[in-house]
Write a protein that holds these residues in place. Structure first.
Motif, mmCIF file in Angstrom:
data_model
loop_
_atom_site.group_PDB
_atom_site.id
_atom_site.type_symbol
_atom_site.label_atom_id
_atom_site.label_comp_id
_atom_site.label_asym_id
_atom_site.label_seq_id
_atom_site.Cartn_x
_atom_site.Cartn_y
_atom_site.Cartn_z
ATOM 1 N N VAL A 96 0.821 -1.215 0.000
ATOM 2 C CA VAL A 96 0.000 0.000 0.000
ATOM 3 C C VAL A 96 0.856 1.267 0.000
ATOM 4 O O VAL A 96 0.364 2.338 -0.355
ATOM 5 N N THR A 97 2.099 1.158 0.446
ATOM 6 C CA THR A 97 3.041 2.279 0.351
ATOM 7 C C THR A 97 4.364 1.727 -0.165
ATOM 8 O O THR A 97 4.897 0.765 0.387
ATOM 9 N N LYS A 98 4.903 2.369 -1.202
ATOM 10 C CA LYS A 98 6.131 1.894 -1.809
ATOM 11 C C LYS A 98 7.350 2.608 -1.229
ATOM 12 O O LYS A 98 7.230 3.588 -0.481
ATOM 13 N N PHE A 99 8.515 2.124 -1.594
ATOM 14 C CA PHE A 99 9.786 2.737 -1.213
ATOM 15 C C PHE A 99 9.997 3.994 -2.058
ATOM 16 O O PHE A 99 9.805 3.975 -3.274
ATOM 17 N N TYR A 100 10.384 5.097 -1.409
ATOM 18 C CA TYR A 100 10.609 6.344 -2.148
ATOM 19 C C TYR A 100 11.959 6.255 -2.845
ATOM 20 O O TYR A 100 13.020 6.267 -2.210
ATOM 21 N N ALA A 107 5.251 9.734 -10.747
ATOM 22 C CA ALA A 107 4.092 8.942 -10.316
ATOM 23 C C ALA A 107 4.510 7.873 -9.305
ATOM 24 O O ALA A 107 3.813 7.623 -8.311
ATOM 25 N N THR A 108 5.655 7.229 -9.532
ATOM 26 C CA THR A 108 6.135 6.195 -8.603
ATOM 27 C C THR A 108 6.567 6.811 -7.287
ATOM 28 O O THR A 108 6.336 6.237 -6.216
ATOM 29 N N GLN A 109 7.175 7.989 -7.348
ATOM 30 C CA GLN A 109 7.600 8.660 -6.114
ATOM 31 C C GLN A 109 6.406 9.040 -5.246
ATOM 32 O O GLN A 109 6.495 8.982 -4.016
ATOM 33 N N GLU A 110 5.301 9.403 -5.878
ATOM 34 C CA GLU A 110 4.110 9.749 -5.100
ATOM 35 C C GLU A 110 3.614 8.558 -4.287
ATOM 36 O O GLU A 110 3.058 8.736 -3.195
ATOM 37 N N GLN A 111 3.807 7.350 -4.805
ATOM 38 C CA GLN A 111 3.387 6.152 -4.068
ATOM 39 C C GLN A 111 4.305 5.858 -2.881
ATOM 40 O O GLN A 111 3.993 5.000 -2.063
ATOM 41 N N GLY A 112 5.446 6.556 -2.829
ATOM 42 C CA GLY A 112 6.374 6.370 -1.719
ATOM 43 C C GLY A 112 6.326 7.489 -0.701
ATOM 44 O O GLY A 112 7.258 7.638 0.098
ATOM 45 N N LEU A 113 5.259 8.283 -0.710
ATOM 46 C CA LEU A 113 5.095 9.378 0.248
ATOM 47 C C LEU A 113 4.065 9.005 1.314
ATOM 48 O O LEU A 113 3.053 8.367 1.015
ATOM 49 N N TYR A 120 4.095 15.565 4.049
ATOM 50 C CA TYR A 120 4.489 14.332 3.381
ATOM 51 C C TYR A 120 5.915 13.938 3.785
ATOM 52 O O TYR A 120 6.808 14.782 3.826
ATOM 53 N N GLN A 121 6.075 12.656 4.080
ATOM 54 C CA GLN A 121 7.390 12.121 4.419
ATOM 55 C C GLN A 121 7.735 10.995 3.443
ATOM 56 O O GLN A 121 6.864 10.255 2.991
ATOM 57 N N GLN A 122 9.019 10.889 3.133
ATOM 58 C CA GLN A 122 9.492 9.871 2.195
ATOM 59 C C GLN A 122 9.664 8.536 2.922
ATOM 60 O O GLN A 122 10.262 8.472 3.986
#
Length: 290
Positions: A96-100, A107-113, A120-122
């Motif tokens: 549900v949350t990916k690695f930043y 788009a992928t970075q947004e899933q890591g926030l 927002y934290q990485q």
């Protein structure tokens, strides 16, 4: 012929009547019996010796080069332990949350926030949950040692494990902790249950899972089903890519720099020549005449 037969019978009768015949017969039979007993005992003694020789030969063969290969096979098998998600294999989960990842697209970075208190934290790891939001067991991703068990105000219950090759794993947002500090765990052994924490409150019941190489966070998804010795930190990976760059590319870069320097030198020379011409006597006289 009949006379010869009668003579031979008489000779045998005479021999039987001799006093030495039966003692000699007894001695001969006794000697044969003793020889038979001694031969049997010797053969029986040789069987254990033969068995011992065969055993020694087998031990020598086992202690030879083949035995060393067999002993070395165990560490090789241990090195083949691959990274697994800290959940049961048959459990249906989702990340549900990916690695930043700084090198990923937007788009992928947004899933890591992670959104916490309107900020927002990485994410340094991944958050794993189930669709039905039920509690599930959290398991050790690698064989290793539990080096820290704590409760964090934001992360909840946290377990840290150390492994080979400078790899550490972190398990946060745990509901129940089932291990203690110093415990030696095998891969797949249950260490606790998924729970909730303040930082990832939007994820509900989940486990926050991190993998670090020499203290540097790495993307766990990039190393799933890969051996532990293949886990590389991002900085080390970038350095190796620079070192592995083709030689012709490095030469081209050097050539470009040298060409740039030559062009700048030529421009400076042209400017100096123009300045000298302006300051020459001919130029000054022409200016006076004008």
């Amino acid at each position: 012929m009949e006379e010869n037969k009668n003579v031979s019978k008489k000779d045998w009768k005479r021999i039987f009547k001799k006093k030495w015949f039966f003692p000699a017969l007894y001695l001969t039979v006794a000697a044969l019996l003793i020889s038979g007993v001694l031969w049997y005992q010797n053969a029986a003694n040789q069987v254990p010796d033969l068995a011992q020789d065969m055993k020694n030969q087998l031990e020598e063969n086992q202690s030879g080069p083949d035995a060393n290969d067999h002993e070395d096979a165990e560490p090789v098998m241990q090195q083949q332990e691959v990274l697994e998600l800290p959940v049961a294999e048959d459990l249906q989960v989702e990340i549900v949350t990916k690695f930043y990842d700084y090198a990923a697209d937007e788009a992928t970075q947004e899933q890591g926030l992670i959104l916490h208190q309107n900020r927002y934290q990485q994410s340094d790891g991944i958050a794993i949950s189930t669709e039905d939001q039920q509690v599930f067991d959290v398991m050790a991703a690698f064989t290793g040692t539990v080096t820290e068990v704590k409760n964090d105000p934001l992360l909840g219950n946290v377990i840290k494990m150390e492994h080979e090759h400078g790899v550490t794993t972190y398990y946060a947002s745990l509901g129940e902790v089932l291990v203690e500090q110093g415990a030696e765990l095998k891969q797949g052994q249950t260490i606790g249950t998924a729970g909730q924490n303040s930082l990832g409150q939007e994820n509900g019941v989940h486990v926050h899972f991190e993998v670090r190489k020499d203290g540097v966070p790495v993307n766990p998804e990039s190393f799933i089903n890969k051996p532990i010795n293949e886990i590389i930190a991002p900085e080390a990976s970038e350095e190796s890519n620079e070192e592995d760059a083709p030689a012709d590319e490095r030469e081209e870069d050097t050539t470009d720099d040298s060409e740039t320097e030559e062009e700048s030198d030529n421009e400076r020379e042209e400017e100096d020549d123009a300045a000298e011409e302006e300051n020459s006597p001919s130029s000054s006289s022409s200016m006076e005449n004008a």
